[in-house]
Scaffold this motif. Structure first.
Motif, PDB file in Angstrom:
ATOM      1  N   HIS A 135       0.885  -1.168   0.000  1.00 56.68           N
ATOM      2  CA  HIS A 135       0.000   0.000   0.000  1.00 56.68           C
ATOM      3  C   HIS A 135       0.919   1.212   0.000  1.00 56.68           C
ATOM      4  O   HIS A 135       1.575   1.499   0.993  1.00 56.68           O
ATOM      5  N   ASP A 173      -2.620  -1.549  -3.287  1.00 54.50           N
ATOM      6  CA  ASP A 173      -3.095  -0.193  -3.549  1.00 54.50           C
ATOM      7  C   ASP A 173      -1.868   0.668  -3.805  1.00 54.50           C
ATOM      8  O   ASP A 173      -1.153   1.033  -2.880  1.00 54.50           O
ATOM      9  N   ASP A 199      -5.383   0.234  -8.070  1.00 53.41           N
ATOM     10  CA  ASP A 199      -5.102  -1.068  -7.456  1.00 53.41           C
ATOM     11  C   ASP A 199      -4.646  -1.995  -8.572  1.00 53.41           C
ATOM     12  O   ASP A 199      -5.298  -2.075  -9.618  1.00 53.41           O
ATOM     13  N   TYR A 245     -20.070  -1.286   2.444  1.00 54.94           N
ATOM     14  CA  TYR A 245     -18.883  -1.833   1.795  1.00 54.94           C
ATOM     15  C   TYR A 245     -17.805  -2.167   2.822  1.00 54.94           C
ATOM     16  O   TYR A 245     -17.611  -1.413   3.779  1.00 54.94           O
ATOM     17  N   PRO A 246     -17.097  -3.271   2.637  1.00 55.32           N
ATOM     18  CA  PRO A 246     -16.064  -3.669   3.600  1.00 55.32           C
ATOM     19  C   PRO A 246     -14.792  -2.833   3.514  1.00 55.32           C
ATOM     20  O   PRO A 246     -13.947  -2.899   4.391  1.00 55.32           O
ATOM     21  N   SER A 247     -14.664  -2.027   2.463  1.00 53.96           N
ATOM     22  CA  SER A 247     -13.458  -1.227   2.268  1.00 53.96           C
ATOM     23  C   SER A 247     -13.807  -0.006   1.427  1.00 53.96           C
ATOM     24  O   SER A 247     -14.857   0.039   0.778  1.00 53.96           O
ATOM     25  N   ASP A 248     -12.892   0.966   1.402  1.00 50.29           N
ATOM     26  CA  ASP A 248     -13.077   2.127   0.535  1.00 50.29           C
ATOM     27  C   ASP A 248     -12.642   1.826  -0.898  1.00 50.29           C
ATOM     28  O   ASP A 248     -12.743   2.673  -1.771  1.00 50.29           O
ATOM     29  N   HIS A 249     -12.152   0.605  -1.132  1.00 52.07           N
ATOM     30  CA  HIS A 249     -11.800   0.129  -2.473  1.00 52.07           C
ATOM     31  C   HIS A 249     -12.589  -1.149  -2.735  1.00 52.07           C
ATOM     32  O   HIS A 249     -12.804  -1.950  -1.826  1.00 52.07           O
TER      33      HIS A 249
END
Length: 178
Positions: free
Chosen positions: A37, A72, A124, A148-152
């Motif tokens: 990341h 990321d 990503d 959502y589980p993530s911001d991506h």
């Protein structure tokens, strides 16, 4: 340097890696898997490029065959970090799974900041080296009732591990695991 905070970055640099061995190692080589990341600050193109240079230098010393590099990268195609990652030197040269497969995805962006509306720029990435061939890749826009589980969104890639003497993509000389 592990846990370093150089080049004016907000957070320490991080790359997590594992060497995966199949249960029948005589049939297939091990796979080196890296996840990273990179710095998110918009003005840190040079920081991301330097971070990729460190990863590539580490790969040149430690990659001995099939390798996956993902994460990321906070940079799009054509930006310094992407150019540095996809460069042929130093070996091994990573291949962008998205570019290999070329899915008919109208909006390949995976960052959405918990909104479900993804940005157009793909930041990503999934790269492969040596005895690996990307067969499919897609953006997984899964959510549970709009949460959502993530911001991506996740990238989901199907990657084939080829025998040590096979040639990924049918181009170039045979690849040999060491």
């Amino acid at each position: 340097v592990p846990s370093s905070n150089t080049w004016g970055t907000k957070y320490p640099h991080k790359v997590t890696w594992a060497r995966l061995q199949l249960l029948r190692p005589e049939k297939m080589p091990p796979v080196l898997f890296l996840s990273t990341h990179l710095d998110e600050e918009p003005e840190h193109d040079e920081v991301r490029r330097k971070s990729v240079a460190v990863i590539r230098a580490w790969l040149a010393k430690n990659a001995t065959g099939a390798t996956v590099i993902c994460g990321d990268f906070n940079a799009g195609e054509g930006e310094p970090a992407y150019v540095a990652m996809s460069d042929a030197n130093p070996a091994p040269q990573p291949l962008d799974a998205w570019q290999v497969v070329r899915p008919k995805e109208s909006n390949p962006g995976s960052m959405h900041r918990f909104t479900g509306q993804s940005y157009k720029k793909r930041i990503d990435w999934v790269f492969t080296c040596a005895n690996l061939q990307a067969r499919d890749i897609a953006v997984d826009r899964w959510n549970k009732d709009g949460r959502y589980p993530s911001d991506h969104f996740a990238l989901v890639a199907e990657i084939e591990l080829l025998p040590a003497r096979a040639t990924p993509g049918g181009k170039g000389p045979p690849v040999e695991a060491r």
